[in-house]
Design an enzyme around this catalytic site. Structure first.
Site, short mmCIF file in Angstrom:
data_model
loop_
_atom_site.label_atom_id
_atom_site.label_comp_id
_atom_site.label_asym_id
_atom_site.label_seq_id
_atom_site.Cartn_x
_atom_site.Cartn_y
_atom_site.Cartn_z
N TYR A 1 8.24 1.89 -1.32
CA TYR A 1 8.50 3.61 -0.84
C TYR A 1 9.65 2.91 0.09
O TYR A 1 11.01 4.01 0.15
CB TYR A 1 7.26 3.98 -0.12
N LYS B 1 -2.63 -5.66 -6.87
CA LYS B 1 -2.37 -6.17 -8.36
C LYS B 1 -2.13 -7.87 -8.54
O LYS B 1 -0.48 -7.69 -8.74
CB LYS B 1 -1.19 -5.78 -9.00
N ASP C 1 -5.35 -1.59 -12.10
CA ASP C 1 -5.51 -1.00 -13.49
C ASP C 1 -6.73 -0.49 -13.48
O ASP C 1 -7.22 0.60 -14.16
CB ASP C 1 -4.74 -1.94 -14.76
N ASP D 1 -0.69 6.20 -3.52
CA ASP D 1 -0.19 7.94 -4.59
C ASP D 1 -0.99 8.02 -5.99
O ASP D 1 -0.77 9.64 -6.04
CB ASP D 1 1.43 7.44 -4.58
N ASP E 1 -3.84 11.22 -6.88
CA ASP E 1 -4.32 12.33 -7.89
C ASP E 1 -4.90 12.48 -8.58
O ASP E 1 -5.55 13.05 -8.60
CB ASP E 1 -2.39 11.91 -8.48
#
Ligand code: IPM
Ligand code: MG
Length: 360
Positions: free
Chosen positions: A142, A193, A225, A249, A253
């Protein structure tokens, strides 16, 4: 001594949901003699319209001076087409997070038993769900430099961002997560990751180093993942999850939706001293803005988090959470959590019901 709360309604449904949360805060302020002073300022699209920038100096100064900040939501189609990213509503939010050093983002995903049927997953998979996602909020892709869109050879446009974390940033969010796990069920899953991205190889290493200081917390690692898949397959395996800005983020959700509605979830963004900004996990929902139908409960629950973490009023926070549970028991539901047999209510009616529960 009196404490200052800065209220930033923002855009879209922000002003409507914040109005209800503000009523709740004003009521408990009076009931429990909390001595809070509330002020309001503009951020996001509302600030762009009034002052040409998403984070006016006056707002940033007020945020710095406040003991805690309550934010609604920012953004909307009206401002989405500005090619200058500095003049986008989201920059207002990101600017407060980074200027105030609010690196520690706590996003609980708790299923209210009353809403087990509002979840898109089967009740047996989600009932009793209680996960805490700890998201790093002021670093990673970000904020990494360099970033932009450039022309490369052959007049081909190329967009680029930089995913970067230094070990200190990883360690400080790691500590927040280990401490949170210690206060809960003592299991921490770090999401990365590391099979592809070097920055997350370092992330994993630092988490391992830190875990020596927290022998009572069981640390595990998961690729992002797989974590996304596990969240929708068997979410109750998780206690606390810790991850970087962008993965957090996305996963938060997904976790939010497990609980039936993102309209139920509060969040806290904390600095090193526990000062924080509190906001619902959801966005500004421009499609339903101004229609008095948004769910104000996530913002009201954000007020509870604010009282607990930044204003030293844990008992008042408990009362607000109990009031929310009570209105759910009364079968009152805004559209996002409504199901057959429940009574559909508006934003203001939901606010009224929480107020009434607090006054009872
Ligand atoms: C969130 C939001 C923000 C983010 C946006 C509005 C910039 O999605 O708080 O999760 O990406 O952090
Ligand atoms: Mg988000």
């Amino acid at each position: 001594m009196s404490k200052n709360v800065l209220v930033l309604p923002g855009d879209g449904i922000g002003p409507e949901i914040v109005a209800q949360a503000r009523r709740v805060l004003e009521l408990v302020n009076q009931q429990d003699s909390l001595d809070l002073q509330l002020t309001e300022a503009l951020v996001g699209g509302a600030a762009i319209d009034a002052h040409g920038v998403p984070l006016p100096e006056a707002t940033l100064d007020a945020a710095r001076a406040a003991d805690a900040i309550l934010l609604g939501a920012v953004g909307g189609p009206k401002w989405d087409t500005n090619p200058d990213f500095q003049i986008r509503p989201e920059k207002g939010l990101l600017g407060i997070r980074s200027s105030l050093g609010l690196f520690g983002n706590l996003r609980p995903a708790i299923l209210y038993p009353q809403l087990a049927h509002a979840s898109s997953l089967k009740p047996e998979i989600v009932s009793g769900l209680d996960i805490l996602i700890v998201r790093e909020l002021t670093g990673g892709i970000y904020f990494g430099q360099p970033r932009g869109v450039r022309l490369k050879e052959g007049n081909v446009r190329e967009g680029y961002n930089t995913y970067v974390y230094d070990e200190n940033e990883i360690r400080r969010i790691g500590r927040v997560a280990f401490e949170a796990a210690r206060a809960r069920n003592k299991r921490l899953c770090s999401v990365d990751k590391a099979n592809v991205l070097e920055v997350t190889v370092l992330w994993r290493e630092v988490m391992e180093e830190l875990s020596k200081e927290y022998p009572d917390v069981e640390l595990s690692h998961m690729y992002v993942d797989n974590a996304a898949m596990q969240l929708v397959r068997a979410p109750k395996q998780f206690d606390v999850m810790v991850t970087g800005n962008m993965f957090g983020d996305i996963l938060s959700d997904a976790a939010a939706m497990l609980t039936g509605s993102i309209g139920m979830l509060p969040s806290a963004s904390l600095d090193v001293d526990g000062k924080g900004m509190y906001e619902p996990c959801h966005g500004s929902a421009p499609d339903i803005a101004g229609q008095n139908m948004a769910n104000p409960l996530a913002t009201i629950l954000s007020v509870a988090m604010m009282l607990r973490y930044s204003l030293n009023a844990g008992e008042t926070a408990d009362r607000i959470e109990a009031a929310v549970s009570q209105v759910l028991d009364q079968n009152l539901r805004t559209g996002d959590i409504w199901s057959e047999g429940m009574q559909k209510v508006s934003t203001t009616e939901m606010g009224d019901a929480v107020i009434a529960a607090l006054q009872a």
